[in-house]
Design a protein around this motif. Structure first.
Motif, short mmCIF file in Angstrom:
data_model
loop_
_atom_site.label_atom_id
_atom_site.label_comp_id
_atom_site.label_asym_id
_atom_site.label_seq_id
_atom_site.Cartn_x
_atom_site.Cartn_y
_atom_site.Cartn_z
N ILE A 72 -0.77 -1.61 -34.97
CA ILE A 72 -1.93 -2.25 -35.59
C ILE A 72 -2.73 -2.91 -34.46
N TRP A 73 -3.96 -2.46 -34.24
CA TRP A 73 -4.78 -2.94 -33.11
C TRP A 73 -5.88 -3.89 -33.54
N PRO A 74 -6.04 -5.01 -32.83
CA PRO A 74 -7.28 -5.79 -32.99
C PRO A 74 -8.44 -4.91 -32.50
N GLU A 75 -9.58 -5.01 -33.12
CA GLU A 75 -10.69 -4.10 -32.81
C GLU A 75 -11.09 -4.11 -31.33
N GLU A 76 -11.07 -5.27 -30.69
CA GLU A 76 -11.47 -5.38 -29.29
C GLU A 76 -10.58 -4.55 -28.35
N TYR A 77 -9.34 -4.26 -28.80
CA TYR A 77 -8.37 -3.55 -27.96
C TYR A 77 -8.10 -2.13 -28.46
N LEU A 78 -8.93 -1.62 -29.35
CA LEU A 78 -8.73 -0.30 -29.91
C LEU A 78 -8.64 0.74 -28.80
N PRO A 79 -7.55 1.52 -28.77
CA PRO A 79 -7.40 2.54 -27.73
C PRO A 79 -8.63 3.45 -27.64
N GLY A 80 -8.99 3.77 -26.42
CA GLY A 80 -10.18 4.59 -26.18
C GLY A 80 -11.43 3.77 -25.96
N HIS A 134 -0.49 -10.82 -26.90
CA HIS A 134 -1.72 -10.87 -26.12
C HIS A 134 -1.32 -11.46 -24.78
N GLY A 135 -1.60 -10.75 -23.71
CA GLY A 135 -1.29 -11.22 -22.38
C GLY A 135 -2.53 -11.28 -21.52
N TRP A 136 -2.55 -12.20 -20.57
CA TRP A 136 -3.71 -12.31 -19.70
C TRP A 136 -3.31 -12.85 -18.34
N ALA A 137 -4.08 -12.45 -17.36
CA ALA A 137 -3.97 -13.00 -16.00
C ALA A 137 -5.34 -13.57 -15.68
N GLU A 138 -5.39 -14.88 -15.48
CA GLU A 138 -6.66 -15.54 -15.17
C GLU A 138 -7.16 -15.09 -13.80
N GLY A 139 -8.44 -15.20 -13.60
CA GLY A 139 -9.02 -14.86 -12.32
C GLY A 139 -10.52 -14.69 -12.42
N ILE A 167 1.71 -13.07 -15.83
CA ILE A 167 1.07 -12.94 -17.14
C ILE A 167 1.39 -14.15 -18.01
N GLU A 168 0.36 -14.73 -18.59
CA GLU A 168 0.49 -15.70 -19.68
C GLU A 168 0.42 -14.88 -20.96
N ALA A 169 1.21 -15.22 -21.96
CA ALA A 169 1.21 -14.40 -23.16
C ALA A 169 1.51 -15.22 -24.41
N GLU A 170 1.08 -14.67 -25.53
CA GLU A 170 1.36 -15.27 -26.83
C GLU A 170 1.65 -14.15 -27.83
N ILE A 171 2.72 -14.32 -28.57
CA ILE A 171 3.09 -13.35 -29.60
C ILE A 171 2.00 -13.35 -30.68
N THR A 172 1.50 -12.17 -31.02
CA THR A 172 0.47 -12.02 -32.04
C THR A 172 0.99 -11.32 -33.30
N ILE A 175 -3.28 -6.27 -24.79
CA ILE A 175 -2.40 -6.33 -25.96
C ILE A 175 -1.30 -5.31 -25.69
N HIS A 176 -0.05 -5.78 -25.74
CA HIS A 176 1.11 -4.90 -25.59
C HIS A 176 1.87 -4.95 -26.90
N ALA A 177 2.05 -3.79 -27.53
CA ALA A 177 2.66 -3.73 -28.85
C ALA A 177 3.85 -2.78 -28.87
#
Length: 171
Positions: free
Chosen positions: A7-15, A101-106, A80-85, A115-117
């Motif tokens: 199940i993908w959040p729209e912003e991370y939709l593959p492609g 949801h994971g992120w590396a600031e910069g 990676i900073e991350a939060e379970i979604t 998003i890793h699912a």
């Protein structure tokens, strides 16, 4: 037989993102209940997946994921900073799911957002399906997408192979 999907959040939709990878294994002789404890406890990841390290929970003392868990780890050279979604433990007839949801600031050149699912489901004939997909945004993701061989595909395959081997060793 119908198989379930991530199940993908729209912003991370593959492609639509800068990089996307999908890996899957279907193996006989294991169940979702064999796989779940090894994936839901990230402190076990380094025992079967060499590309993960330095796991920390924001809530010290916690060792397993639950909804909205905040954690940190290193993978592919990125802290990676991350939060379970999404966190759906195994239940009869339904797939187990974990996503973060994971992120590396910069700055614009180093910021990474992913998003890793994971989806784990029991199939007929004593088989289990383990699907992992990651969708990434950022210049580091663009760089990963063009590398040959693809480090994300190969790294996640190592993760799957290690996860299966670890589950088999506990039987």
């Amino acid at each position: 037989m119908k198989q379930n999907a991530i199940i993908w959040p729209e912003e991370y939709l593959p492609g639509t993102t800068d990089n996307y990878c999908s890996n899957e294994v279907i193996v006989k002789g294991l169940t979702t209940l064999d796989i779940w404890p090894l994936l839901n406890d990230p402190f076990q990841w380094p025992t079967y997946y060499a590309n993960s390290s330095d796991i920390e929970f924001e809530n010290n003392g916690q060792t397993e994921f639950s909804g909205n868990t905040r954690f940190r780890f290193k993978t592919f050279g990125f802290p990676i900073e991350a939060e379970i979604t999404e966190h759906v433990p195994p239940s009869a007839g339904e797939p187990a799911r974990i996503a973060w949801h994971g992120w590396a600031e910069g700055d614009a050149d180093t910021k990474l957002d992913v998003i890793h699912a994971w989806l784990i489901e029991d199939l007929s004939g004593g088989r289990v399906r383990i699907l992992t997909q990651e969708s990434q945004i950022g210049k580091p993701a663009l760089a990963l997408a063009t590398q040959k061989p693809n480090p994300m595909i190969n790294g996640h395959q190592d993760w799957l192979d290690g996860l299966v081997a670890a589950a088999r060793s506990k039987q």
